[in-house]
Each structure stands twice: as structure tokens, then as C-alpha cells.
Design an enzyme around this catalytic site. Sequence first.
Site, PDB file in Angstrom:
ATOM      1  N   LYS A  22       3.825  -0.094   7.591  1.00 19.56           N
ATOM      2  CA  LYS A  22       3.126  -0.930   8.629  1.00 19.56           C
ATOM      3  C   LYS A  22       2.738  -2.345   7.620  1.00 19.56           C
ATOM      4  O   LYS A  22       2.410  -2.171   6.436  1.00 19.56           O
ATOM      5  CB  LYS A  22       1.814  -0.314   9.121  1.00 19.56           C
ATOM      6  N   HIS A  43      -2.502  -5.624   6.722  1.00 16.23           N
ATOM      7  CA  HIS A  43      -3.295  -6.634   7.635  1.00 16.23           C
ATOM      8  C   HIS A  43      -4.579  -7.092   7.220  1.00 16.23           C
ATOM      9  O   HIS A  43      -5.015  -6.899   5.932  1.00 16.23           O
ATOM     10  CB  HIS A  43      -3.533  -5.899   9.218  1.00 16.23           C
ATOM     11  N   HIS A  48      -7.074  -4.706   5.463  1.00 11.92           N
ATOM     12  CA  HIS A  48      -6.509  -4.387   4.082  1.00 11.92           C
ATOM     13  C   HIS A  48      -6.961  -5.383   3.211  1.00 11.92           C
ATOM     14  O   HIS A  48      -6.962  -5.038   1.965  1.00 11.92           O
ATOM     15  CB  HIS A  48      -5.036  -3.814   4.003  1.00 11.92           C
TER      16      HIS A  48
HETATM   17  N1  ARG Z   1      -5.028   4.641   4.891  1.00  8.82           N
HETATM   18  C1  ARG Z   1      -6.334   4.595   5.411  1.00  8.82           C
HETATM   19  C2  ARG Z   1      -6.479   3.247   6.314  1.00  8.82           C
HETATM   20  O1  ARG Z   1      -5.669   2.424   6.413  1.00  8.82           O
HETATM   21  C3  ARG Z   1      -7.375   4.233   4.250  1.00  8.82           C
HETATM   22  C4  ARG Z   1      -7.413   5.554   3.415  1.00  8.82           C
HETATM   23  C5  ARG Z   1      -8.844   5.522   2.669  1.00  8.82           C
HETATM   24  N2  ARG Z   1      -9.035   6.497   1.648  1.00  8.82           N
HETATM   25  C6  ARG Z   1      -9.220   7.853   1.812  1.00  8.82           C
HETATM   26  N3  ARG Z   1      -9.191   8.580   0.713  1.00  8.82           N
HETATM   27  N4  ARG Z   1      -9.332   8.412   2.895  1.00  8.82           N
HETATM   28  O2  ARG Z   1      -7.386   3.206   7.338  1.00  8.82           O
END
Ligand code: ARG
Length: 572
Positions: A128, A131, A134
Site C-alpha cells: 500500500k 500515506h 505514516h
Molecule cells: N502497520 C500498522 C499500521 O500501519 C502499525 C504498526 C504499529 N506497530 C505495532 N507494533 N503494532 O497501522
Amino acid sequence: MDEIKQSIAKSIYTAIEEKVDLNDIYDKIEIPKDKKNGDFAYPCFNLAKILKNSPVNIANDIYAKITKDEKIGKVEVVNGFLNFYINDKYIVNKTLKEILSKKEDYGKETGKENINIIIEYSSPNIAKPFHLGHFRNTVLGKALYNLYEALGYNVIAINHLGDWGRQFGLLIEGYNRYKDEYDIEKEPLDALSKIYVRISKLAKEDESVMDIARENFKRLEQGDKELLKLWQYFRDVSLKEYNRIYELLGSKFDSYNGEAFYIDKMDEVIDILNQKNVLVESNGAKVVEVGDNIPPCIIFTSKGTTIYATRDLAAILYRARTYDFDKCIYVTATEQILHFKQIFEVAKYLVDEKYQKGLVHVAYGMIRLKSGKMSTREGNVIYVNDLINKAISKAKNIILEKNNNLEDIDDVSKKVGIGALIFNYLKSNKNKDIIFDLDESLRFDGETGPYVQYTYARTNSILKKADFDIKDIKVEEIDFSVLEKNEEVELIKELEKFSEIINKSAEEYEPSILTRYLIDVATQFSRFYNECNVLSVEDEKLKLARCILVYSTGLVIKNGLKLIGVECPEKM
Ligand code: ARG
């Protein structure tokens, strides 16, 4: 500032004949909101009980007996308060000497190399586009990384990629059907996300597509070589794309172990939870209760599959063992507050208290664009690459408009454009939502990155005109006491705060403290430069001392911007 506070505490301690613990006195010393009440104040009602007297009498008594050292300039007594004023000469001398001796290391600390701090940040979901959320995450995480590193900790950066989940079953099916219609190598994230949108739509209309997707994911979980190869390909092309952004932001990670890394590490979590008898049945799912006020943490869904939280628990166990962390800081959007509350509670069954207490969630607010003009090819998804490019080209136009014949205009535009974005993101408190306005953030005269960068460039050009070279300076021979105008002293006091600001920003996980401080430094510099002539001042001693102040300001700005991840052009 700490040593001045120490000094004040000591003088009170001696005046009251050591009747109260020195640390107690130190802790009660305040910084008055209004500078008219001194740089520090001590409220004497703290002593009333022990000394069996009224605060007013105590204050008068201490005032009569107190002896000041070179750090304290003046003491006043007002209604039971003792107000202390720092000796300007002391601050001026101490601060500038320290800056000149430490230079690029001014503000930095050492000695915490065996304290391990994990900063987990960025963590996009593969296949993806990256965005705006991020991007805010990455900018914030990188700043925290820099701050902890500057304070001398051993910092580990982890990118917990969202690289596992049922959606990959669907994506594989979409890829198989549509791959020839897209140039995946050229724009992988764009292509893969479009494929995903298409296949999701189809799956909604046609149940058989969903069945294939389920089957794909099952095979993936069982380790099907061919499908894993495809998954690896999605991961690789995604990472390649993300790395372009990381490179621009100067982000590096020690580990890209994301969710998939923990697939074979979840059994142990489940074993431990079973052993501790905390895994209970709830509506067909297996959950762990985490207190009355929050819903239980789901470990297995009713379909018997593990989830995001299960993988996060495995990660906590793994990180405790692998990194022996003192803190494990997670940077994510506020939407995940509940998730982290839940897993941090469950973690107490998995790891020692030391680790559980070290888990920290740093949550940031939403980010929206003011002008809807940015390319929003996919609903509200804004491509960060586009945003960055647009910021750079706008920065270039502004710089060219200023009629600058800079040789390295592209490099400068890049630093200014990206710097404007980063600075703007980090200016607000992290938990606040931001409405982002590119034009506003690129202004040279607002509370912006370019304004602070420009101040740095200005210090360079002043020093150049003055023919000042730091290499010629012998610190012992400089008379700093000539810097006594209010604007000079106030600027130096501002520079003195730098290390305290870095500490506070890290402690509160709030780089905005440092970002706003840099605006204050730039503003104070402007006041100084308006009031105090540098280039045409006759007195050579004064000119030299002022040049050193200009140099020191530039240094603090440069060091500070670097910590928030912004580079400084030498000329602008
Ligand atoms: N991949 C997740 C997102 O884009 C964030 C991950 C955050 N870290 C974790 N250890 N859960 O929303």
C-alpha cells in the site's frame, strides 16, 4: 540551569542551618512564569511546619542570612517567597565557553550507552502507498530516535512492517488476474493498491473469489513455497519504494522485522498464557481479560486464527530477549491507543516487570491537507512522494523569486522543501490533529522550517562579512563580559536552555518542544540583530564577542534542526 538551582538550594540550606534535606529544597525551587519574579523562586511555606514560623518570617530570616555565590546575581524577598536572579555575567561566560568547546556536540550527552531504547516507528502496511499518517509517524519516530541518541542511549530503530494478514490471500488472486495490466516494477505501490481495490470489489460480488483468497492465505500460512515467493516479492518492491522516502528523511532501521516475522513465535505466547491460566473463552474467541474498563484482548478469533495483537505480544517477548530493552517505544496513530493498552496489560504475563514497565505508546493525531488539490488518486490517500516533490519544487520557486543566484539551488530547495514539511509536522503537539497547508509551511517569515533555516544561513553570511573564522578563536582570550545588553543576554539565556530542552523533548516524547524552542531562538536572534550592531561596531572586543554570539546561535540552530531531522543549507 541545574547547577544554578543547586547553588540556590545550597545557599538556602546553609541559611537555615541544614534543618531540611538539601534535595527537598532543590525539588521545591520553582521557575516563575513571570520573569519579573526572578529566574527561580523558593516558596517558604514549605519550611513553615519544620521551622515553626510563618513563611514571611522565614523568608525574611533567610534573606538576611543568605550568601550568594557567583551564579546568583540578586535575591529578593516578597510575601514569603525568595526570588533569585541569575548572575548574567556567569550565564554569558559559561554558556558561550561551553558552546565553543563542544561545538557540534553542544547539547549532547554521553554515558547511557548500556541503556537500550527501542524506537519502533514508521511501520507501514506493505503493498500500500505510504500515506500522510505514516509520514507523520516517520518524522516523529526519527526525531525521537535522534533525541535519545543525542542523550547517549543505545537506540534501536525497528520498522514493524504490516506484512502479514488475510489480505495477502486476496492480493495474490488479484495479482494473478490483473498483473499484466500494470507496470508493477515502475510504480509498485500504486499498481498493487489498485489491484487490491479491484479484487476486493470483485470478491464482494463473487463469493468464489473470496474462497480462493481464503485458500491462498491458508496455503501461505502453511508455507507454500510459490505463494511465499510472491509475498516476498510484494514485500521487496514495497520496501524498495519506502526506502526512497526513508532516504529523503535520513531514516535508517536496525530491523525490518514486521508481523510476518512473528508467525512462528506466537505458539510460545499462547503456551505461556495457557500455563498462567489467563486465556479464556469469550463468544467463541480466546481472550485475556485486561481489567474492567477495557475490553479483553483477543488472542484467537472465533475462527481460530491469530491476529495483529497476538503478533505484537510475540514481538514483546522477542524484543525483551533480543534487545534487553529499558524502553520500547511504539509510535502509531491515536486510533491504536486501545490496542496498546490491551497488549501492554497482557505483557505482564509474558515478560519481567522491568520490560512491561518499559513499554510506551506514543500516539499522534490525524493529518489532513488544507487544499484538496493534491493528487488524491485513491479516495483520501495522498501520496507522500507527490507531496515531497511538490514541496521541493515550490521551495525552489520561492528561492528563485528571492533572486538568489545560488549555485546549488537544487540541493538547497530539497533541504528547504523537506525541512518545511518536517518542521511543520513537528511543530504541533503530537496528539493534536494537523490541518496541513503547504504554502503556509513554506513561508520564510512565519513559524516555519524555512524561517529557522534562513536564520542559520543569515548567521553564516554575517560571519562571512565580518571575516570571522572560528578556527582563529582562542576562547581563553575572549572577554565575554562585554555582552551585557538585554538582547544579548536574553539570547544567550535561550542558548543555555538547549540541553534542558533536549532532555524534556525526549522525556515527554514531544519533539515539538525542541521545534518551538528553535523558533524562539530564531526570534530572539532577530531581536538581538536589530538592536546590536555586529558588522560596524567600533570596539573590536565587542565585535568579536558579538560574532561569537552569532556563531553560537547558528550552531544551536543547526544542531537543533538536525535533531528533528531537518538539514540546514549553508546559504539560502
Ligand atoms: N502497520 C500498522 C499500521 O500501519 C502499525 C504498526 C504499529 N506497530 C505495532 N507494533 N503494532 O497501522
